[in-house]
Design an enzyme around this catalytic site. Sequence first.
Site, short mmCIF file in Angstrom:
data_model
loop_
_atom_site.label_atom_id
_atom_site.label_comp_id
_atom_site.label_asym_id
_atom_site.label_seq_id
_atom_site.Cartn_x
_atom_site.Cartn_y
_atom_site.Cartn_z
N GLU B 222 -72.23 -22.84 27.47
CA GLU B 222 -73.56 -23.38 27.20
C GLU B 222 -73.86 -23.08 25.74
O GLU B 222 -74.19 -21.94 25.38
CB GLU B 222 -74.58 -22.71 28.13
CG GLU B 222 -74.34 -22.99 29.61
CD GLU B 222 -75.07 -24.24 30.08
OE1 GLU B 222 -76.13 -24.56 29.51
OE2 GLU B 222 -74.56 -24.91 31.01
N CYS B 257 -82.12 -22.83 22.75
CA CYS B 257 -81.04 -23.81 22.58
C CYS B 257 -81.48 -25.26 22.73
O CYS B 257 -80.88 -26.15 22.14
CB CYS B 257 -79.93 -23.52 23.58
SG CYS B 257 -80.51 -23.35 25.27
#
Lengths: 480, 490
Positions: B222, B257
């Site tokens: 990720e 993110c």
Amino acid sequence: MGEVEKSLAELRKTFKSGRTRSVAWRKNQLRALLDLISDKEEVIFEALHQDLGKHPVEAYRDEIGVVKKSASFALNNVEKWMAPKKGQIPLLFFPAKGEVLPEPLGVVLVLSSWNFPISLALDPLIGAISAGNAVVLKLSENAPACSSFLAKTLPLYLDNSAIKVFEGGADVGNELLQHKWDKIFFTGSSRVGCLVMTAAAKHLTPVTLELGGKCPAILDSLSNPSDMKAAVKRIVGAKWGACSGQACIGVDYVLVEDNFKSTLIELLKKTIKKFYGENPKSSKSNARIINKHHFERLRNLLEDPLVADSIVHGGSSDEENLFIEPTILLNPPLEAEIMTEEIFGPLLPIITIDKIQESIDIINSRSKPLAIYAFTKDETLKRKILAETSSGSVVFNDTMIQFLCDALPFGGVGQSGFGRYHGKYSFDTFSHEKAVLQRSFFPEIEPRYPPWNSFKLKFIRLAYNFDYLGLLLLLMGLKR
Amino acid sequence: MAIEGEKKVFEVELEASSLVKEIRESYATGKTRSYKWRMSQLQRLVQMLEHHEQEIAEAIVADLSKPKFEALAYEVAMLKNSCSLAIKKLKHWMVPEKVKTSITTFPSSAEIVPEPLGVVLVISPWNYPFLLSLDPVIGAIAAGNAVVLKPSEVSPATSSLLAKLVGEYMDNSLIRVVEGGVAETTALLEQKWDKICYTGNGKVGRIVMAAAAKHLTPVLLELGGKSPVVVDSSINLQVATRRIIAGKWGCNNGQTCVAPDYVLTTKDFAPKLVDALKHELEHFFGENPLDSKDLSRIVNSNHFARLTKLLDEDRVSGTIVYGGKSEKSTLKISPTILLDAPRDSLIMNEEIFGPLLPILTVEKVEDSFDIINSGTKPLAAYLFTNNKKLKEQFVMTVSAGGVIVNDTVLHLSVDGLPFGGVQESGMGAYHGKFSFDAFSHKKAVLYRSFAGDAPVRYPPYTKGKLRLMKALIGGSILSAIFALFGLSKD
């Protein structure tokens, strides 16, 4: 090698143009592949016979038929697969729409193997095409007739600006691996799988690795003699009937209780004779060893004196014809190479144990195989095998046939690989599943925004619990 | 922490390998495979979150000066939610999936059985140190794996609290926390795992995948990227602005993110957007945002220096239209908006991961899509518009981990959608059932009977068998019957 750079640039340009994304393009390519297979059937039979000595029945069963089936299945389903899948959205976000939309990854690399040089090249290609990607297909140099056939023929049927074929050995493979791909699909050995993944890591390229392992066949006591015969037939078929043992999901070794070993060996010998006649070397139904390198590798497995001593049938070989006789061994030492490395050839070790349950420990002491085959009517044993072992797949009372079941994912675990394909899984493995959430501007959920206070915190907590009643009470000032 | 620095490399390696050995031995007992064990661990996790909520929030605040609200709402509450979902659905997730078989394998039945991968490693980042540590762990436990968690040393208070709480509440023979820095992480990465989940940046993502390659270990990465927001003109500007602000500065002050990294809008609309942003920002964070309690600080001096450097770059500082204030002693940077910073500047090419929002103007709003697609694929992409055609074009042509129309960041909280990246922003996905799947091996199982064997499968091969074979694999019952009777269309 400017060739690779040039090809990649063209493929990227084609992909960017959006051409490979249309349903029409994908279906046309799939139809073209079906045309190729049916137009060139005889040529393919000839190439497979040249490279591996495969009989047309084997060639059809394991290669041509498989590709036909995959392409037809993809053709019939690709539109369905391309449709977005609805995702559950919490009521709190109403009105909102959530879905998962599959999209092509981009420009992908398929590295195929030599043992099923047609199907292991074209089956992944079918997946890549149906998912809307541009593709480079790298064929194995170990099967030169098939490689040359595909390299010459695929460009005549498929869209060359989107699908390119490369022939060659490790140097071509290495060159290709230096570049950035949106996905790499590899079929082959664990050793090379490692190299592929390491190269992919430099570019954060996702990979699917279809590797191998020592696929065991557990043969439990079967009281019905016709069941026993059927079981042995299937074991023989999975050992020698598929590319002479050179198959990733072939039976590598057999585990059987000690008191059945003689029955087993007798039945094996009988079945081998039935399949290949008195002189297997002259049988047209027996595939050859692919090349001298593998021939020598296999012969060396039998060099160890303790291993040679354990041979109970066969053992002869003919280097000129790359032929090794169907060979049965009884209890070669477990530390010998024949029991620690994937055999990938026509040698079948039988390992005897006191109780059939012990097979589980033996299997678990080795790395996870691509498949486990178990012949048994004992439901408890079946459950035990399922729960206590791990493998890519498990088949009860048969061998290799899981390969033909499109609804089942085909792939390994642990040292036998990761990722999967076949059927819809082929489409998925070459797709990115993009999450899509669509909201409207109203209504607004005020507690989302600063400045923060305890009311907003309460709201969010209740929202997470989907406690709509609580939320209502809170909003009405009735909840503290 | 000083002790770790003095430890010799081989000691760290030895510790890592003996830890893995110990956990593998525990895993081999089969304990994690029972529904009971998995439920007990998930329930313990919920208890842990409930009993220590304040302590957890305080640790997060200590590490990041994150507003306590964010810590409680976006970490603790989300984790509880994730855990509760797993508890509710686990039985269902564990059930094998029956699949249809065709005539080719008749008679047979088949199913797909989920099984744990084994012993997995979760490496988590500092920005949501609790959530991003335990959310993957929830998936790993639900799928029946043993887990080693390595939290980030950049958020030391949470790292040490995690070690303490996991030690107290979870089954230590199978779930462990290893604290430490680069040395410990490297030592852990040398070991053989059955899966590695890494959340962080692309540079380390590559190192993780290369280490995993040595053991053929599958990975869930990720990562991040520059998540763009395209703002069309015919929209409810106030709502859009608030949602952009909530996603950017309301989430760890841009250190997220999926935070909106930069905005794309038309030259004509930009001034209106800037004004709206200024207005709402003041509404949310007051006139002196450096004093606002609702804004996280920058995690450490390295990142503070990195971000101020982005602003100091020559042709960039002149494009600041709002904010630009910073305070080194408190590691605070105020919400900053830039208008048309040069395309080749650092701020326009690196993931910002902070409270700076560049706005890039274009002639037509459609031009934004090409600009986005010319860069590396981000973790998320956002569009604000009422134009149906534009929505369709965006969804179909912009590639990102996930896309949202008319909102930001929210898709993270939707369990029914997979959360993950593509290309540079990562591989694999999790959340909800996707977490269970990410840490499972889906084993194909085929059941056959001894009867129903087509002799056509076996040698000796003949032309007749070839005809029948073609009919059988083609799947048509009629042609199979024809072939059996020696009739054929060929």
